[in-house]
Design a protein around this motif. Structure first.
Motif, PDB file in Angstrom:
ATOM      1  N   UNK A  32      28.560  15.594  22.135  1.00 39.15           N
ATOM      2  CA  UNK A  32      29.676  16.498  21.836  1.00 39.15           C
ATOM      3  C   UNK A  32      30.979  15.871  22.320  1.00 39.15           C
ATOM      4  N   UNK A  33      30.916  15.212  23.475  1.00 36.77           N
ATOM      5  CA  UNK A  33      32.098  14.551  24.039  1.00 36.77           C
ATOM      6  C   UNK A  33      32.611  13.461  23.100  1.00 36.77           C
ATOM      7  N   UNK A  34      31.712  12.645  22.575  1.00 31.49           N
ATOM      8  CA  UNK A  34      32.122  11.571  21.669  1.00 31.49           C
ATOM      9  C   UNK A  34      32.649  12.108  20.346  1.00 31.49           C
ATOM     10  N   UNK A  35      32.013  13.142  19.812  1.00 30.16           N
ATOM     11  CA  UNK A  35      32.495  13.744  18.561  1.00 30.16           C
ATOM     12  C   UNK A  35      33.917  14.258  18.760  1.00 30.16           C
ATOM     13  N   UNK A  36      34.166  14.926  19.878  1.00 33.65           N
ATOM     14  CA  UNK A  36      35.511  15.453  20.161  1.00 33.65           C
ATOM     15  C   UNK A  36      36.520  14.322  20.308  1.00 33.65           C
ATOM     16  N   UNK A  37      36.138  13.250  21.011  1.00 39.29           N
ATOM     17  CA  UNK A  37      37.047  12.121  21.198  1.00 39.29           C
ATOM     18  C   UNK A  37      37.408  11.441  19.892  1.00 39.29           C
ATOM     19  N   UNK A  38      36.412  11.216  19.052  1.00 41.29           N
ATOM     20  CA  UNK A  38      36.674  10.583  17.759  1.00 41.29           C
ATOM     21  C   UNK A  38      37.529  11.482  16.867  1.00 41.29           C
ATOM     22  N   UNK A  39      37.253  12.777  16.876  1.00 38.31           N
ATOM     23  CA  UNK A  39      38.036  13.719  16.055  1.00 38.31           C
ATOM     24  C   UNK A  39      39.485  13.777  16.521  1.00 38.31           C
ATOM     25  N   UNK A  40      39.712  13.730  17.823  1.00 40.85           N
ATOM     26  CA  UNK A  40      41.085  13.771  18.350  1.00 40.85           C
ATOM     27  C   UNK A  40      41.851  12.511  17.957  1.00 40.85           C
ATOM     28  N   UNK A  41      41.181  11.361  18.018  1.00 34.98           N
ATOM     29  CA  UNK A  41      41.841  10.096  17.687  1.00 34.98           C
ATOM     30  C   UNK A  41      42.204   9.981  16.206  1.00 34.98           C
ATOM     31  N   UNK A  42      41.563  10.771  15.353  1.00 29.92           N
ATOM     32  CA  UNK A  42      41.859  10.732  13.916  1.00 29.92           C
ATOM     33  C   UNK A  42      43.241  11.272  13.583  1.00 29.92           C
ATOM     34  N   UNK A 103      48.055  21.541  17.688  1.00 28.85           N
ATOM     35  CA  UNK A 103      47.405  22.415  16.701  1.00 28.85           C
ATOM     36  C   UNK A 103      46.491  21.599  15.780  1.00 28.85           C
ATOM     37  N   UNK A 104      46.961  20.441  15.338  1.00 31.60           N
ATOM     38  CA  UNK A 104      46.165  19.582  14.458  1.00 31.60           C
ATOM     39  C   UNK A 104      44.936  19.025  15.171  1.00 31.60           C
ATOM     40  N   UNK A 105      45.131  18.564  16.402  1.00 28.90           N
ATOM     41  CA  UNK A 105      44.012  18.027  17.176  1.00 28.90           C
ATOM     42  C   UNK A 105      42.974  19.109  17.415  1.00 28.90           C
ATOM     43  N   UNK A 106      43.434  20.276  17.852  1.00 26.99           N
ATOM     44  CA  UNK A 106      42.527  21.393  18.129  1.00 26.99           C
ATOM     45  C   UNK A 106      41.702  21.739  16.893  1.00 26.99           C
ATOM     46  N   UNK A 107      42.348  21.857  15.752  1.00 28.94           N
ATOM     47  CA  UNK A 107      41.646  22.198  14.513  1.00 28.94           C
ATOM     48  C   UNK A 107      40.631  21.145  14.108  1.00 28.94           C
ATOM     49  N   UNK A 108      41.002  19.870  14.227  1.00 32.22           N
ATOM     50  CA  UNK A 108      40.104  18.780  13.846  1.00 32.22           C
ATOM     51  C   UNK A 108      38.898  18.699  14.777  1.00 32.22           C
ATOM     52  N   UNK A 111      36.536  21.722  14.017  1.00 30.58           N
ATOM     53  CA  UNK A 111      35.828  21.506  12.752  1.00 30.58           C
ATOM     54  C   UNK A 111      34.730  20.461  12.908  1.00 30.58           C
ATOM     55  N   UNK A 112      35.042  19.344  13.552  1.00 33.86           N
ATOM     56  CA  UNK A 112      34.067  18.259  13.701  1.00 33.86           C
ATOM     57  C   UNK A 112      32.860  18.706  14.522  1.00 33.86           C
ATOM     58  N   UNK A 113      33.106  19.331  15.658  1.00 36.94           N
ATOM     59  CA  UNK A 113      31.990  19.754  16.512  1.00 36.94           C
ATOM     60  C   UNK A 113      31.139  20.804  15.817  1.00 36.94           C
ATOM     61  N   UNK A 114      31.779  21.793  15.196  1.00 38.65           N
ATOM     62  CA  UNK A 114      31.019  22.857  14.553  1.00 38.65           C
ATOM     63  C   UNK A 114      30.218  22.338  13.364  1.00 38.65           C
ATOM     64  N   UNK A 115      30.779  21.405  12.596  1.00 39.61           N
ATOM     65  CA  UNK A 115      30.048  20.873  11.440  1.00 39.61           C
ATOM     66  C   UNK A 115      28.910  19.952  11.855  1.00 39.61           C
ATOM     67  N   UNK A 116      29.128  19.130  12.855  1.00 40.91           N
ATOM     68  CA  UNK A 116      28.128  18.140  13.237  1.00 40.91           C
ATOM     69  C   UNK A 116      27.018  18.737  14.097  1.00 40.91           C
ATOM     70  N   UNK A 118      26.685  22.327  14.947  1.00 40.13           N
ATOM     71  CA  UNK A 118      26.323  23.727  14.715  1.00 40.13           C
ATOM     72  C   UNK A 118      26.717  24.637  15.863  1.00 40.13           C
ATOM     73  N   UNK A 119      27.352  24.077  16.900  1.00 41.86           N
ATOM     74  CA  UNK A 119      27.817  24.880  18.025  1.00 41.86           C
ATOM     75  C   UNK A 119      29.101  25.599  17.669  1.00 41.86           C
ATOM     76  N   UNK A 120      29.314  26.765  18.260  1.00 38.72           N
ATOM     77  CA  UNK A 120      30.591  27.463  18.126  1.00 38.72           C
ATOM     78  C   UNK A 120      31.507  26.942  19.224  1.00 38.72           C
ATOM     79  N   UNK A 121      32.681  26.475  18.859  1.00 40.89           N
ATOM     80  CA  UNK A 121      33.652  25.992  19.846  1.00 40.89           C
ATOM     81  C   UNK A 121      34.529  27.166  20.251  1.00 40.89           C
ATOM     82  N   UNK A 122      34.463  27.532  21.534  1.00 41.87           N
ATOM     83  CA  UNK A 122      35.202  28.699  22.000  1.00 41.87           C
ATOM     84  C   UNK A 122      36.608  28.366  22.459  1.00 41.87           C
ATOM     85  N   UNK A 123      36.825  27.121  22.910  1.00 44.46           N
ATOM     86  CA  UNK A 123      38.186  26.721  23.273  1.00 44.46           C
ATOM     87  C   UNK A 123      38.313  25.212  23.317  1.00 44.46           C
TER      88      UNK A 123
END
Length: 149
Positions: A32-42, A103-108, A111-116, A118-123
């Motif tokens: 989850x940490x890596x997915x979040x890091x990669x999504x933020x860098x996009x 806002x863009x980073x948060x949204x990305x 989306x990435x964590x929930x799609x990859x 299936x977890x609900x991201x609460x914050x």
């Protein structure tokens, strides 16, 4: 290190069941940490992730042959049975509106964590700890001119 259970059918779909009667798959926090890091860098305007010490260690790691930078650098996560929370440390490019970038980073990331997974991201908490100011000669070291000839 906590882990997360996700649907076991080869592909995790958004909103997939976390436990099925056919079995379960365990996903570590680091995933989850890596997915979040990669999504933020996009997102355009994110220069780097991590605080000053983390970036300094990463710079040293880059000089070691064969070493690779961590995709989870500057990211911490808390994963429960069905939900995840993410904390990011960002260095932003000068001139980028920080509120829009966040806002863009948060949204990305959500989306990435929930799609990859299936977890609900609460914050997704974002800490902007530096602004990168590009210089004209970044990456180049010009020798100082001699004071005397």
């Amino acid at each position: 290190m906590s882990t997360q259970t996700v649907e076991k059918n080869g592909v995790v779909a958004a909103g997939g069941k976390l436990v099925t009667d056919k079995g379960s798959t365990t996903i570590a926090d680091v995933v989850v940490q890596k997915v979040a890091g990669l999504a933020a860098r996009e997102i355009r305007g994110v220069h780097a992730l991590g605080g000053g010490a983390t970036r300094a260690l990463s710079a040293l790691r880059d000089r070691i042959p064969g070493a690779t930078a961590s995709a989870g650098q500057g990211v911490s996560v808390e994963v429960g049975e069905k939900q995840a929370a993410v904390d990011l440390e960002l260095v932003v490019e000068y001139g980028v509106p920080i509120a829009d970038l966040a806002k863009s980073v948060r949204g990305n990331v959500i989306t990435a964590i929930e799609q990859i997974t299936g977890l609900e991201v609460v914050e997704v908490n974002i800490n902007v700890n530096d602004v990168h100011i590009p210089s004209d000669n970044e990456g180049e070291e010009k020798p100082e001119p001699a004071r005397v000839q």
